[in-house]
Scaffold this motif. Structure first.
Motif, PDB file in Angstrom:
ATOM      1  N   SER A  11      19.010 -30.747 -64.462  1.00 31.72           N
ATOM      2  CA  SER A  11      18.313 -30.443 -63.118  1.00 31.72           C
ATOM      3  C   SER A  11      16.635 -30.230 -63.288  1.00 31.72           C
ATOM      4  O   SER A  11      16.079 -30.222 -64.437  1.00 31.72           O
ATOM      5  N   THR A  12      15.937 -30.531 -62.171  1.00 31.28           N
ATOM      6  CA  THR A  12      14.362 -30.461 -62.492  1.00 31.28           C
ATOM      7  C   THR A  12      14.067 -28.946 -62.750  1.00 31.28           C
ATOM      8  O   THR A  12      14.667 -28.089 -62.434  1.00 31.28           O
ATOM      9  N   THR A  13      12.900 -29.113 -63.331  1.00 31.99           N
ATOM     10  CA  THR A  13      12.266 -27.730 -63.362  1.00 31.99           C
ATOM     11  C   THR A  13      10.593 -27.802 -63.057  1.00 31.99           C
ATOM     12  O   THR A  13      10.109 -28.822 -62.680  1.00 31.99           O
ATOM     13  N   SER A  14       9.934 -26.742 -63.163  1.00 35.59           N
ATOM     14  CA  SER A  14       8.503 -26.604 -62.720  1.00 35.59           C
ATOM     15  C   SER A  14       7.728 -27.312 -63.869  1.00 35.59           C
ATOM     16  O   SER A  14       6.356 -27.006 -63.822  1.00 35.59           O
ATOM     17  N   ILE A  63      16.776 -27.070 -56.029  1.00 36.66           N
ATOM     18  CA  ILE A  63      17.346 -28.346 -56.654  1.00 36.66           C
ATOM     19  C   ILE A  63      17.943 -29.286 -55.569  1.00 36.66           C
ATOM     20  O   ILE A  63      18.059 -30.597 -55.527  1.00 36.66           O
ATOM     21  N   LYS A  64      18.461 -28.596 -54.496  1.00 37.47           N
ATOM     22  CA  LYS A  64      19.014 -29.312 -53.337  1.00 37.47           C
ATOM     23  C   LYS A  64      19.264 -28.435 -52.329  1.00 37.47           C
ATOM     24  O   LYS A  64      19.155 -27.234 -52.641  1.00 37.47           O
ATOM     25  N   PRO A  65      19.289 -28.883 -50.664  1.00 41.08           N
ATOM     26  CA  PRO A  65      19.782 -28.027 -49.813  1.00 41.08           C
ATOM     27  C   PRO A  65      20.929 -27.653 -50.101  1.00 41.08           C
ATOM     28  O   PRO A  65      21.867 -28.028 -50.754  1.00 41.08           O
ATOM     29  N   GLY A  80      19.159 -24.689 -45.436  1.00 39.96           N
ATOM     30  CA  GLY A  80      19.468 -23.422 -46.597  1.00 39.96           C
ATOM     31  C   GLY A  80      18.900 -24.169 -47.814  1.00 39.96           C
ATOM     32  O   GLY A  80      18.766 -25.172 -47.980  1.00 39.96           O
ATOM     33  N   ALA A  81      18.494 -23.220 -48.745  1.00 44.48           N
ATOM     34  CA  ALA A  81      18.091 -23.743 -49.989  1.00 44.48           C
ATOM     35  C   ALA A  81      19.005 -23.170 -51.098  1.00 44.48           C
ATOM     36  O   ALA A  81      20.043 -22.288 -50.906  1.00 44.48           O
ATOM     37  N   LEU A  82      18.931 -23.705 -52.343  1.00 41.99           N
ATOM     38  CA  LEU A  82      19.684 -23.315 -53.497  1.00 41.99           C
ATOM     39  C   LEU A  82      18.734 -22.534 -54.570  1.00 41.99           C
ATOM     40  O   LEU A  82      17.719 -23.307 -54.703  1.00 41.99           O
ATOM     41  N   TYR A  83      18.978 -21.505 -54.980  1.00 43.48           N
ATOM     42  CA  TYR A  83      17.907 -20.849 -55.898  1.00 43.48           C
ATOM     43  C   TYR A  83      18.800 -20.243 -57.125  1.00 43.48           C
ATOM     44  O   TYR A  83      19.760 -19.301 -56.844  1.00 43.48           O
ATOM     45  N   GLN A  84      18.618 -20.919 -58.330  1.00 38.50           N
ATOM     46  CA  GLN A  84      19.272 -20.390 -59.232  1.00 38.50           C
ATOM     47  C   GLN A  84      20.913 -20.493 -59.121  1.00 38.50           C
ATOM     48  O   GLN A  84      21.526 -19.385 -59.188  1.00 38.50           O
ATOM     49  N   ASN A  85      21.295 -21.474 -58.341  1.00 38.54           N
ATOM     50  CA  ASN A  85      22.660 -21.874 -57.895  1.00 38.54           C
ATOM     51  C   ASN A  85      23.286 -20.838 -56.809  1.00 38.54           C
ATOM     52  O   ASN A  85      24.282 -21.202 -56.233  1.00 38.54           O
TER      53      ASN A  85
END
Lengths: 335, 335
Positions: free
Chosen positions: A185-188, B165-167, B200-205
């Motif tokens: 997965s991508t990172t900053s 990393i994805k919606p 919606g977003a995904l953040y740290q899964n």
């Protein structure tokens, strides 16, 4: 007619009924891609059960009669009352659905629909080419003085604006030592060399899939890059109807082994692409499939040196009398 | 320790072993989110089998011992040689995997992991709030003089650049009469009123999920909008520990029925959100779940007039002594 051919194949397999839940299979047979639960009962008089939420669109788009889906237990009663003989179900059917829907029915796992889907029609090839065009156009005029996250954002913005409702899979942008993780997965992190980008678009439900690895140069990067290119070229040249899918993997792997990097090619050589990003055939040593005209596959050898670098090049190929490469971006791009 | 609690629960259910394939369940138990096939054997000495491609990352991130996954048939031999008593498998396990991996083992479907996941820890709530922040930040300074496709592209670009990393699901931008399709994919049509956006977003899964419907005004739009808002407000007020999840649906639906639009509220009132976009509990008339402290749910009534307009408002709520609304964007936004 597609449906007639499917019914004919079902007859040959002694299946009077197939229960279909996989959205891609429903889309393939009916032309309607469900956004919520939908169940297609394939038989002499097929019916698509659609959730209430999708009904309006299902009526517009499905080539097969539509009814409202109420519940698995209700549908189970209908099935038990009407079904004769063995029932085909998909390998992907979940155990939960199986128990609720099929309980005591004699079922047999089948991939009849997936087998049909492996051979693309002219119309499907047009859609795949549409997905490739969106993905390739999105790769132009990118700003590379950014993070992995932002480069992926630029590509996906371009694809989305061009009508791709989502990437065909999670866009991979893996740079520097992270390129040795084939599915990172991508990172900053700011971009560095090698810069591996694996991306695809969806267009009218069909996927594209390609990889480019941009390098700045340096002896090791160039050595690995040229081996990967040679492996890919020889694999593409080996593609023709009647050849085993596993043989294409053998060719690509053989080149990489000859240079001593066999252990660093840690995935298979390719896979079919269509309504799903991974579908039949698999270009893998485990595959028992034979290449046929109309199949669309990726060819994507790679070499990964853990913690150092990874290089992969991936193109899409249509099987005709020989391989016709569908993707057009140059393979060697300087970073 | 999480793993100890899970093992304890397994003991209570007379399950010595659970086989886990769902990536979200593996992420929950091990901390590692697989990108390819992975199988977690949960027992006194648990083991995670990871595909070769993911091995490097699995070793870095998994709290549970990692071995390389070779094939289902090989793993099956290990299981058959070592397993005693009933084996738990997930409702989502596919029939194909079941036949290859479990063939003659006595299996029982279980949602033990999903039950644990319904109650969020402080750390999980932090991640959900992170996903909400990315989604809400992405909603600012949007150019609305564009197509549905491009508006979705702008929102997704902003979320992607911010590290999502994805919606968390396919972004819905449905405007004008298309807003009556609750799950509409975007088109190249220019935006008009009402403008429904569900994203919606995904953040740290972890996922976020919210909907805003922007309107230009006009009597019908305003009437429907105020009914939906009232239904949502009353449903949120009814949320507290110990209440039936189905009751929240009853409250929202009751308001909409009172105004005569019962038949136009064609989905349930909400659902749990976490590692998956739809998870336990379900705020639906079919649900038999009870709300508990630490659950995170959406509350999203909507009214859809086929071919004319649709209006939905969706917020995320954490169940504490009462509902704590986690989403902060104003509900009434002029177009």
């Amino acid at each position: 007619m597609k449906i007639d051919k499917i019914i004919e194949k079902m007859d040959q397999n002694d299946l009077k009924t197939i229960i279909i839940l996989k959205p891609e299979n429903i889309a393939y047979v009916t032309g309607f891609y469900p956004s919520s639960i939908a169940i297609l009962i394939l038989k002499d008089e097929p019916v698509l059960f659609s959730s209430k939420m999708d009904l309006e669109e299902a009526h517009q788009k499905s080539s097969i009669a539509v009814e409202e889906f109420k519940s698995l237990s209700e549908l189970r009663k209908t099935l038990q009352a009407t079904i004769q003989g063995k029932v085909g179900v998909e390998y992907s059917m979940s155990m939960g659905t199986y128990r609720k829907l099929c309980g005591e029915l004699p079922v047999e796992l089948t991939h009849i629909i997936e087998d049909f889907r492996a051979i693309k029609s002219a119309d499907e090839i047009k859609k795949i080419k549409g997905a490739i065009k969106i993905a390739e156009d999105s790769f132009k005029n990118l700003d590379l003085a950014v993070s992995e996250d932002n480069l992926a954002a630029q590509i996906e913005y371009n694809m989305r604006s061009a009508g791709s409702i989502k990437p065909s899979f999670e866009t991979i942008v893996a740079s520097g030592p992270r390129s040795s993780l084939p599915h990172a997965s991508t990172t900053s992190k700011p971009l560095e060399s090698p810069l591996m980008i694996d991306w695809g678009a969806l267009y009218q439900n069909y996927a594209s899939d390609m990889t480019r690895t941009l390098i700045r140069g340096g002896e090791k990067e160039e050595e690995i890059f040229s081996i990967v290119l040679e492996a890919q070229q020889k694999a593409i040249e080996a593609i023709k109807p009647g050849v085993k899918a596993s043989y294409i993997d053998e060719v690509a792997r053989g080149v990489i082994e000859d240079y001593g990097y066999g252990d660093n090619f840690i995935h298979s050589t390719g896979h079919g692409v269509g309504l799903e990003i991974h579908e039949k055939p698999s270009l893998s040593f485990k595959s028992d499939e034979i290449l046929e005209k109309g199949m669309v596959v990726t060819v994507e050898p790679g070499i990964y040196l853990e913690g150092k670098l990874g290089i992969r090049v991936e193109d899409m190929v249509l099987v005709k009398n020989q391989a016709q490469v569908l993707t057009h971006l140059p393979r060697e791009i300087l970073f």
